[in-house]
Design a protein around this motif. Structure first.
Motif, PDB file in Angstrom:
ATOM      1  N   VAL A  99       0.834  -1.206   0.000  1.00 62.53           N
ATOM      2  CA  VAL A  99       0.000   0.000   0.000  1.00 62.53           C
ATOM      3  C   VAL A  99       0.868   1.254   0.000  1.00 62.53           C
ATOM      4  O   VAL A  99       0.554   2.253  -0.658  1.00 62.53           O
ATOM      5  CB  VAL A  99      -0.951  -0.025   1.213  1.00 62.53           C
ATOM      6  CG1 VAL A  99      -1.681   1.308   1.355  1.00 62.53           C
ATOM      7  CG2 VAL A  99      -1.950  -1.157   1.073  1.00 62.53           C
ATOM      8  N   LEU A 100       1.976   1.218   0.729  1.00 61.96           N
ATOM      9  CA  LEU A 100       2.882   2.371   0.737  1.00 61.96           C
ATOM     10  C   LEU A 100       3.633   2.534  -0.574  1.00 61.96           C
ATOM     11  O   LEU A 100       4.021   3.651  -0.931  1.00 61.96           O
ATOM     12  CB  LEU A 100       3.891   2.236   1.889  1.00 61.96           C
ATOM     13  CG  LEU A 100       3.337   2.260   3.312  1.00 61.96           C
ATOM     14  CD1 LEU A 100       4.450   2.006   4.305  1.00 61.96           C
ATOM     15  CD2 LEU A 100       2.651   3.583   3.602  1.00 61.96           C
ATOM     16  N   GLY A 101       3.843   1.425  -1.294  1.00 63.88           N
ATOM     17  CA  GLY A 101       4.711   1.478  -2.466  1.00 63.88           C
ATOM     18  C   GLY A 101       4.031   1.643  -3.801  1.00 63.88           C
ATOM     19  O   GLY A 101       4.699   1.982  -4.784  1.00 63.88           O
ATOM     20  N   LYS A 114       9.406   4.387  -3.137  1.00 65.85           N
ATOM     21  CA  LYS A 114       8.125   3.726  -3.372  1.00 65.85           C
ATOM     22  C   LYS A 114       8.308   2.476  -4.208  1.00 65.85           C
ATOM     23  O   LYS A 114       7.712   1.429  -3.938  1.00 65.85           O
ATOM     24  CB  LYS A 114       7.162   4.697  -4.071  1.00 65.85           C
ATOM     25  CG  LYS A 114       6.594   5.783  -3.196  1.00 65.85           C
ATOM     26  CD  LYS A 114       5.778   6.768  -3.997  1.00 65.85           C
ATOM     27  CE  LYS A 114       4.519   6.148  -4.534  1.00 65.85           C
ATOM     28  NZ  LYS A 114       3.557   5.841  -3.446  1.00 65.85           N
ATOM     29  N   ALA A 115       9.142   2.553  -5.231  1.00 71.95           N
ATOM     30  CA  ALA A 115       9.381   1.391  -6.080  1.00 71.95           C
ATOM     31  C   ALA A 115      10.064   0.269  -5.294  1.00 71.95           C
ATOM     32  O   ALA A 115       9.745  -0.909  -5.467  1.00 71.95           O
ATOM     33  CB  ALA A 115      10.219   1.788  -7.290  1.00 71.95           C
ATOM     34  N   ARG A 116      11.009   0.653  -4.413  1.00 71.27           N
ATOM     35  CA  ARG A 116      11.686  -0.373  -3.613  1.00 71.27           C
ATOM     36  C   ARG A 116      10.714  -1.049  -2.654  1.00 71.27           C
ATOM     37  O   ARG A 116      10.747  -2.269  -2.468  1.00 71.27           O
ATOM     38  CB  ARG A 116      12.843   0.252  -2.841  1.00 71.27           C
ATOM     39  CG  ARG A 116      13.983   0.759  -3.723  1.00 71.27           C
ATOM     40  CD  ARG A 116      15.209   1.086  -2.887  1.00 71.27           C
ATOM     41  NE  ARG A 116      16.262   1.678  -3.685  1.00 71.27           N
ATOM     42  CZ  ARG A 116      16.491   2.969  -3.791  1.00 71.27           C
ATOM     43  NH1 ARG A 116      15.714   3.841  -3.129  1.00 71.27           N
ATOM     44  NH2 ARG A 116      17.481   3.430  -4.533  1.00 71.27           N
ATOM     45  N   LEU A 117       9.841  -0.266  -2.023  1.00 73.86           N
ATOM     46  CA  LEU A 117       8.861  -0.848  -1.114  1.00 73.86           C
ATOM     47  C   LEU A 117       7.917  -1.794  -1.851  1.00 73.86           C
ATOM     48  O   LEU A 117       7.582  -2.876  -1.352  1.00 73.86           O
ATOM     49  CB  LEU A 117       8.056   0.269  -0.433  1.00 73.86           C
ATOM     50  CG  LEU A 117       8.790   1.121   0.598  1.00 73.86           C
ATOM     51  CD1 LEU A 117       7.881   2.228   1.117  1.00 73.86           C
ATOM     52  CD2 LEU A 117       9.285   0.271   1.754  1.00 73.86           C
ATOM     53  N   VAL A 120       9.802  -5.041  -2.637  1.00 71.37           N
ATOM     54  CA  VAL A 120       9.940  -5.884  -1.449  1.00 71.37           C
ATOM     55  C   VAL A 120       8.608  -6.532  -1.101  1.00 71.37           C
ATOM     56  O   VAL A 120       8.551  -7.709  -0.715  1.00 71.37           O
ATOM     57  CB  VAL A 120      10.471  -5.040  -0.270  1.00 71.37           C
ATOM     58  CG1 VAL A 120      10.442  -5.843   1.026  1.00 71.37           C
ATOM     59  CG2 VAL A 120      11.888  -4.566  -0.554  1.00 71.37           C
ATOM     60  N   SER A 121       7.520  -5.786  -1.269  1.00 69.00           N
ATOM     61  CA  SER A 121       6.196  -6.347  -1.030  1.00 69.00           C
ATOM     62  C   SER A 121       5.913  -7.514  -1.968  1.00 69.00           C
ATOM     63  O   SER A 121       5.381  -8.553  -1.544  1.00 69.00           O
ATOM     64  CB  SER A 121       5.137  -5.259  -1.204  1.00 69.00           C
ATOM     65  OG  SER A 121       3.839  -5.792  -1.119  1.00 69.00           O
ATOM     66  N   GLY A 122       6.252  -7.382  -3.238  1.00 65.04           N
ATOM     67  CA  GLY A 122       6.048  -8.474  -4.179  1.00 65.04           C
ATOM     68  C   GLY A 122       6.839  -9.716  -3.809  1.00 65.04           C
ATOM     69  O   GLY A 122       6.330 -10.843  -3.887  1.00 65.04           O
ATOM     70  N   VAL A 123       8.088  -9.522  -3.386  1.00 60.44           N
ATOM     71  CA  VAL A 123       8.915 -10.663  -2.983  1.00 60.44           C
ATOM     72  C   VAL A 123       8.325 -11.357  -1.757  1.00 60.44           C
ATOM     73  O   VAL A 123       8.290 -12.594  -1.672  1.00 60.44           O
ATOM     74  CB  VAL A 123      10.354 -10.195  -2.706  1.00 60.44           C
ATOM     75  CG1 VAL A 123      11.185 -11.318  -2.100  1.00 60.44           C
ATOM     76  CG2 VAL A 123      11.017  -9.705  -3.989  1.00 60.44           C
ATOM     77  N   LEU A 124       7.828 -10.566  -0.800  1.00 61.18           N
ATOM     78  CA  LEU A 124       7.233 -11.153   0.399  1.00 61.18           C
ATOM     79  C   LEU A 124       5.954 -11.923   0.075  1.00 61.18           C
ATOM     80  O   LEU A 124       5.697 -12.982   0.660  1.00 61.18           O
ATOM     81  CB  LEU A 124       6.952 -10.053   1.425  1.00 61.18           C
ATOM     82  CG  LEU A 124       8.178  -9.389   2.058  1.00 61.18           C
ATOM     83  CD1 LEU A 124       7.752  -8.290   3.019  1.00 61.18           C
ATOM     84  CD2 LEU A 124       9.045 -10.423   2.773  1.00 61.18           C
ATOM     85  N   PHE A 125       5.148 -11.410  -0.848  1.00 61.47           N
ATOM     86  CA  PHE A 125       3.943 -12.137  -1.242  1.00 61.47           C
ATOM     87  C   PHE A 125       4.292 -13.469  -1.902  1.00 61.47           C
ATOM     88  O   PHE A 125       3.637 -14.490  -1.652  1.00 61.47           O
ATOM     89  CB  PHE A 125       3.101 -11.283  -2.194  1.00 61.47           C
ATOM     90  CG  PHE A 125       2.188 -10.318  -1.503  1.00 61.47           C
ATOM     91  CD1 PHE A 125       1.302 -10.751  -0.529  1.00 61.47           C
ATOM     92  CD2 PHE A 125       2.210  -8.969  -1.826  1.00 61.47           C
ATOM     93  CE1 PHE A 125       0.456  -9.857   0.116  1.00 61.47           C
ATOM     94  CE2 PHE A 125       1.370  -8.072  -1.189  1.00 61.47           C
ATOM     95  CZ  PHE A 125       0.488  -8.515  -0.220  1.00 61.47           C
TER      96      PHE A 125
END
Length: 216
Positions: A99-101, A114-117, A120-125
């Motif tokens: 949501v932040l990214g 924002k792109a880095r967040l 990282v969110s995609g990798v965690l999912f």
């Protein structure tokens, strides 16, 4: 604009996978009674989950009981508990970062963080998808192995429950959604697809007639 749509689509798929993972963790439908051989009594159906087992009576009454001892559980169920809970916690963190990214939110002003967040969110999912997929496949393998084992009594044989199919679907949504979220979150200055410039063709065209004049 296309990358923003890819981000949102990946985030929506990931949220759907997160909800599916939560249902997989809570529903007591991992193992279901198998009616084979002389075991044709359908007056009651046994459901077994990660946290409790339930008995469904033909009258419509359902009785559930939480497992008394954690140490008495089989190893695959213990591992499934830990992995699914860990996957849900990772999904919660990934959703916050996603949501932040994403580009349509203004929580983080600079585009590069924002792109880095979002990445990282995609990798965690994707990681959470694998963590849900492992116990689901492990449990399915144990059920199928015991089902075809001639030394296991028919009343103790089980079939694949609806929660396992839901787990496969939820893990697939997490894997696809996380991949789309990662692919659509390119840092500034890095194009989402390769671009080809036609600037090199103009000198060649200009030099072509000059070379012909030299021979003449």
């Amino acid at each position: 604009m296309a990358t923003t749509g890819m981000q949102l689509f990946g985030l929506v798929l990931s949220i759907m996978g997160w909800v599916g993972g939560f249902l997989v963790c809570t529903l007591p439908m991992w193992r279901v009674t198998a009616f084979i051989g002389n075991n044709i009594v359908t007056a009651q159906i046994t459901w077994e989950g990660l946290w409790m087992n339930c008995i469904w009576q033909s009258t419509g009454e359902i009785q559930c009981k939480v497992y008394d001892s954690l140490l008495a559980l089989p190893s695959d169920m213990k591992a499934a508990r830990g992995l699914t809970v860990l996957a849900l916690l990772i999904c919660t963190l990934a959703l916050t970062l996603g949501v932040l990214g994403v580009k349509c939110t203004e929580c983080v002003g600079l585009p590069s963080p924002k792109a880095r967040l979002a990445r990282v969110s995609g990798v965690l999912f994707v990681l959470a998808g694998f963590l849900i997929l492992v116990p689901v496949c492990w449990t399915a393998h144990s059920i199928i192995r015991d089902f075809y084992d001639p030394y296991v009594a028919a009343p103790h044989k089980r079939e694949l429950g609806p929660a396992l199919y839901l787990g496969w679907g939820g893990s697939a949504l997490l894997l696809i959604g996380g991949s789309l979220l990662y692919a659509g979150s390119n840092p500034p200055g890095i194009p989402s697809s390769p671009t080809f410039s036609s600037g090199e063709s103009s000198p060649r065209r200009a030099g072509g007639p000059a070379q012909v004049k030299g021979y003449v």
